[in-house]
Design a protein around this motif. Structure first.
Motif, mmCIF file in Angstrom:
data_model
loop_
_atom_site.group_PDB
_atom_site.id
_atom_site.type_symbol
_atom_site.label_atom_id
_atom_site.label_comp_id
_atom_site.label_asym_id
_atom_site.label_seq_id
_atom_site.Cartn_x
_atom_site.Cartn_y
_atom_site.Cartn_z
ATOM 1 N N UNK A 122 0.828 -1.205 0.000
ATOM 2 C CA UNK A 122 0.000 0.000 0.000
ATOM 3 C C UNK A 122 0.861 1.253 0.000
ATOM 4 N N UNK A 123 1.961 1.202 0.738
ATOM 5 C CA UNK A 123 2.801 2.405 0.810
ATOM 6 C C UNK A 123 3.900 2.392 -0.248
ATOM 7 N N UNK A 124 4.008 1.278 -1.010
ATOM 8 C CA UNK A 124 5.105 1.164 -1.968
ATOM 9 C C UNK A 124 5.131 2.351 -2.928
ATOM 10 N N UNK A 125 3.936 2.689 -3.457
ATOM 11 C CA UNK A 125 3.874 3.769 -4.425
ATOM 12 C C UNK A 125 4.400 5.076 -3.833
ATOM 13 N N UNK A 126 4.014 5.331 -2.580
ATOM 14 C CA UNK A 126 4.475 6.537 -1.898
ATOM 15 C C UNK A 126 5.980 6.485 -1.699
ATOM 16 N N UNK A 127 6.492 5.316 -1.316
ATOM 17 C CA UNK A 127 7.944 5.166 -1.123
ATOM 18 C C UNK A 127 8.680 5.426 -2.436
ATOM 19 N N UNK A 242 12.526 2.109 -10.443
ATOM 20 C CA UNK A 242 12.564 1.791 -9.004
ATOM 21 C C UNK A 242 11.534 0.708 -8.673
ATOM 22 N N UNK A 243 10.368 0.837 -9.276
ATOM 23 C CA UNK A 243 9.326 -0.182 -9.091
ATOM 24 C C UNK A 243 9.825 -1.568 -9.443
ATOM 25 N N UNK A 244 10.567 -1.624 -10.564
ATOM 26 C CA UNK A 244 11.056 -2.919 -11.031
ATOM 27 C C UNK A 244 12.145 -3.488 -10.141
ATOM 28 N N UNK A 245 12.757 -2.624 -9.326
ATOM 29 C CA UNK A 245 13.851 -3.099 -8.481
ATOM 30 C C UNK A 245 13.332 -3.960 -7.334
ATOM 31 N N UNK A 246 12.066 -3.814 -7.021
ATOM 32 C CA UNK A 246 11.509 -4.643 -5.950
ATOM 33 C C UNK A 246 11.576 -3.953 -4.606
ATOM 34 N N UNK A 247 10.740 -4.437 -3.737
ATOM 35 C CA UNK A 247 10.513 -3.790 -2.450
ATOM 36 C C UNK A 247 11.772 -3.810 -1.574
ATOM 37 N N UNK A 249 15.017 -3.642 -2.398
ATOM 38 C CA UNK A 249 15.963 -2.586 -2.791
ATOM 39 C C UNK A 249 15.404 -1.221 -2.408
ATOM 40 N N UNK A 250 14.081 -1.086 -2.559
ATOM 41 C CA UNK A 250 13.444 0.186 -2.213
ATOM 42 C C UNK A 250 13.627 0.490 -0.732
#
Ligand SMILES: [Zn+2]
Length: 373
Positions: A122-127, A242-247, A249-250
């Motif tokens: 849920x917060x991934x997009x914000x991150x 960044x999205x493709x890097x996965x959670x 790495x984020x």
């Protein structure tokens, strides 16, 4: 009769234990193996759940200290002879209680893990958005330059300053909004009859002559321009990467520093061509374009009517001028065009602004552009 695989712990066996079969018979619990047979009378039997995480059901002779039989097959507790034995009702109650406790605590742990993962997404997009903001625009521009120079070999760029200036004049209120946000947009025309336009990371926007040829007005072209500008200003290229890097790495980039991401950018020149805008990005860009156009006092309905043209082209199916020449293209495979039209029409209902009349030179511009070889 049900046979359960079980283990006997017995001091007389070499190694102290052996595996075999367990059966529940009217005379008691019977353990059989090639090495040893062992019986426990119901009268002396005690049953309890034990082992790590209460994984096993133990059968023990109350009269001896160091002998027991255990099985991981919990269905043994439902065995008719056990459930009906008057000697065992207390033991059974206790074992089931222990097992339930285990089940509840496992469920609690599982729910916490699931909640954590759901929360993370849920917060991934914000991150991702906040990380993208930390990535300097110059990095994107570098990648865009690299990509552009590899494209130069296969793309037939049109160099005509007066036509480009006509376009820039009409689009000036859009370009100025980009400059105010710190983005420099470079415009290029490519001789290609496919209906297409796309933005490179950092701000180069490429418009195919096919797009101009099929458009009916400046408003339509400006709608597409606004959409491509939005991909740049919303940092869709960086966010896509960044999205493709996965959670993982984020998260490490958030607790560490963004320089870890730099490697991905340096290596992505080639791989970027396979990066496509997500459905969410397309909708985001449509929405932002709509607002840019309103601020520019350009009628945003052009965006809708251009989508109608695309839709008809797609539906005619005979002429395949509408193709996916580039994954970052305006004509992304997703979301489907009708869906985008529907979303924009909801905005159209709320329109009550007055818009500027754009120059009447669109057809002359088109004709002059298409004449160039
Ligand atoms: Zn797009």
């Amino acid at each position: 009769m049900q046979v359960y695989s079980a283990i006997l712990i017995h001091p007389n066996i070499s190694g102290g234990r052996c595996s075999g079969n367990l059966q529940i018979k009217p005379e008691g619990v019977i353990f059989n193996s090639e090495e040893i047979n062992y019986n426990i009378n119901f009268k002396n039997l005690s049953i309890y759940a034990g082992g790590a995480g209460n994984r096993f059901i133990f059968f023990k002779d109350k009269t001896t200290e160091d002998i027991s039989v255990y099985t991981s097959d919990k269905s043994v507790l439902k065995d008719q002879l056990i459930t009906s034995s008057p000697y065992l009702s207390q033991d059974l109650k206790q074992s089931k209680k222990n097992l339930n406790k285990l089940l509840i605590s496992s469920l609690v742990v599982l729910s916490v893990i699931v909640l954590f993962i759901v929360g993370l997404f849920l917060v991934k997009d914000t991150l991702v958005k906040s990380l993208a903001k930390q990535v300097p625009v110059e990095w994107e521009q570098n990648v865009g330059e690299k990509l552009f120079s590899t494209m130069s070999a296969e793309y037939n760029f049109i160099k005509n300053d007066s036509l480009k200036n006509e376009f820039l004049t009409v689009g000036a209120p859009l370009f100025s909004q980009m400059e105010n946000q710190g983005f420099k947009i470079d415009l290029y025309f490519v001789k290609d009859q496919t209906i297409n336009a796309f933005a490179l990371p950092g701000g180069k926007i490429i418009v195919h002559t096919g797009l101009i040829e099929n458009a009916k007005s400046w408003e339509e072209v400006m709608g597409v321009l606004g959409h491509e500008m939005a991909h740049v200003s919303l940092r869709h290229h960086v966010r896509g990467i960044i999205n493709n890097l996965g959670i993982y790495v984020i998260l490490s980039a958030i607790v560490g520093d963004v320089s870890a991401l730099a490697g991905s950018f340096i290596n992505m020149g080639g791989s970027l061509a396979t990066l496509s805008n997500s459905r969410a990005f397309e909708h985001e860009a449509d929405e932002a374009a709509w607002n840019y156009l309103i601020t520019a006092k350009i009628n945003p309905n052009g965006l809708i009517s251009f989508f109608e043209i695309l839709k008809n082209e797609n539906e005619s199916g005979i002429d395949s001028t509408v193709t996916e020449t580039f994954d970052l293209s305006f004509l992304s495979t997703h979301p489907d065009t009708q869906n985008r039209i529907d979303k924009l029409k909801q905005k159209q209902e709320k329109l009550n602004q007055k818009f500027n009349t754009l120059p009447e030179n669109f057809n002359a511009f088109k004709e002059a552009l298409l004449k160039i070889d």
